[in-house]
Design an enzyme around this catalytic site. Structure first.
Site, PDB file in Angstrom:
ATOM      1  N   HIS A  28       2.450  35.058 -22.575  1.00 55.05           N
ATOM      2  CA  HIS A  28       4.012  34.856 -21.893  1.00 55.05           C
ATOM      3  C   HIS A  28       4.230  35.489 -21.198  1.00 55.05           C
ATOM      4  CE1 HIS A  28       4.273  30.563 -24.640  1.00 55.05           C
ATOM      5  NE2 HIS A  28       3.621  31.757 -25.841  1.00 55.05           N
ATOM      6  N   GLY A 112      -7.547  21.678 -27.027  1.00 53.75           N
ATOM      7  CA  GLY A 112      -5.925  21.297 -27.759  1.00 53.75           C
ATOM      8  C   GLY A 112      -5.931  22.297 -28.479  1.00 53.75           C
ATOM      9  N   SER A 116      -7.355  26.850 -23.346  1.00 55.11           N
ATOM     10  CA  SER A 116      -7.366  25.869 -21.749  1.00 55.11           C
ATOM     11  C   SER A 116      -8.814  24.978 -21.146  1.00 55.11           C
ATOM     12  CB  SER A 116      -7.666  27.238 -20.810  1.00 55.11           C
ATOM     13  OG  SER A 116      -6.763  28.093 -20.515  1.00 55.11           O
ATOM     14  N   ASP A 162      -4.102  31.085 -16.803  1.00 50.86           N
ATOM     15  CA  ASP A 162      -5.525  30.243 -17.213  1.00 50.86           C
ATOM     16  C   ASP A 162      -6.261  29.780 -16.419  1.00 50.86           C
ATOM     17  OD1 ASP A 162      -4.199  30.225 -19.477  1.00 50.86           O
ATOM     18  OD2 ASP A 162      -3.535  28.609 -19.298  1.00 50.86           O
TER      19      ASP A 162
END
Ligand code: GLA
Length: 356
Positions: A28, A112, A116, A162
């Site tokens: 993040h 999921g 990525s 990613d």
């Protein structure tokens, strides 16, 4: 599983692959102009294409066993197809002449779980298009178009980690990336260490809404602090003026950037692992993107002999955990931790290195 030849009855005009990634540190931080440290995983997505004689595009995904048809005027409604459609539409907006294509996708990237799979699909699609049509796109431009496809067509306001990792990283060294300038260099893993990735088995149900919400909170914190982005805050002591929740979000970002920069100077795996453990605590307590299941799996990993450090990886809210292990201990770590996780009533599996 189907192949291009089996579906379309002829050989493709171009084939390209791109890997998924696991992020070792720097979570993040990318949409805050910060630092990240991903490494490519062995699993890849493979895209094959040829020019079609039909008036519409045909997209066949081997794992789904279904064909989707679309045109630029009638976009596909299937979620996975929107990544491919987004790449085609953006390459076209970039100046490429794109007539209908037959497209086949096959992928071994786990879907999921935070590794990525979407970036691998986007980058493989753009690489294949570059090859088929001779497009003048370099690997960074491919990552940038792929990121826009994810934001504009899949609705995730993601950073660029990613797509840069899928386009530029490899499986042997980590990629230190400054997401503001895109300056980057490869960093070897600490000597004697290896990367283990376990799936927690917990679905990332709140990932998109929670992700976009965290990003908005960071942007709000930066506005209140009068900086362009949280990257511009050097010291967590400068965050005191923020309301409590925003302070914790921003503190995660500021300390996580510092952890990435400290990690690339680590010569010892133990010190690198400590930074991973601290990252997990910060993601859990300050950023609040962990879940009880992820915390259980991470705690089991951290307690296991032969593990230098462990944390959730990717956006959080479920999905995978990454650990830095003694290279020789990796199979035993995976076995013991998955057994203990089962005893705790959960079901996980090893994703990296892939178990066949
Ligand atoms: C997702 C996003 C990335 C990054 C991570 C969290 O993977 O696509 O841009 O923000 O979450 O570090």
């Amino acid at each position: 599983m189907s192949s291009f030849e089996a579906v379309y009855g002829a050989a493709p005009g171009a084939v390209a692959q791109a890997p998924g990634r696991v992020n070792l540190l720097g979570e993040h931080t990318d949409y805050n102009d910060g630092y990240v440290l991903p490494i490519a995983i062995p699993q890849q997505t493979r895209v094959a294409m040829r020019r079609s004689s039909q008036p519409s595009f045909s997209l066949h995904a081997a794992e789904l066993g279904a064909a989707v048809r679309f045109t630029f005027d009638e976009p596909p409604t299937e979620h996975f197809a929107s990544y491919v459609f987004g790449c085609l539409a953006l390459a076209r907006a970039h100046g490429a002449q794109i007539a209908p294509l037959d497209i086949h996708v096959a992928s071994s990237v786990p879907i999921g779980v935070g590794l990525s799979s979407s970036a691998a699909l986007e980058v493989a699609t753009l690489r294949c298009l570059r090859q088929l049509l001779g497009l003048a796109l370099d690997d960074v431009q491919i990552a940038q178009l792929a990121q826009r496809a994810e934001i504009e067509y899949a609705g995730v306001r993601c950073g660029i980690m990613d797509q840069m990792a899928s386009s530029l990283a490899d499986t042997t060294r980590a990629l230190l990336l400054d997401t503001r300038t895109l300056a980057r260099r490869f960093v070897p893993l600490p000597p004697g260490s290896a990367v283990l990735v376990l799936d927690s088995g917990i679905a990332r149900s709140l990932a998109t809404s929670g992700y976009n919400e965290r990003r908005a909170e960071c942007e709000q914190a930066a506005r209140l602090l009068g900086v362009a982005s949280l990257r511009d805050v050097a010291d967590a002591a400068q965050l005191q003026a923020l309301p409590e929740r925003l302070l914790r979000r921003a503190r995660h970002v500021v300390t996580e950037n510092a952890r990435v920069l400290a990690a690339v100077d680590c010569t010892a795996a133990a010190a690198f692992g400590e930074l991973m453990n601290a990252s997990h605590a910060s993601l859990r307590d300050d950023y609040e993107v962990s879940t009880p299941g992820l915390d259980t799996l991470v705690a089991l990993l951290q307690a296991q002999p032969g593990v230098f450090g462990a944390r959730l990886t990717g956006a959080g809210f479920g999905g995978a955990c990454v650990a830095l292990c003694q290279a020789g201990a990796l199979p035993e770590v995976a076995r013991a931790v998955l057994a203990a996780y089962r005893e705790a009533g959960q079901s996980g599996r090893q994703l990296v290195p892939p178990v066949h």
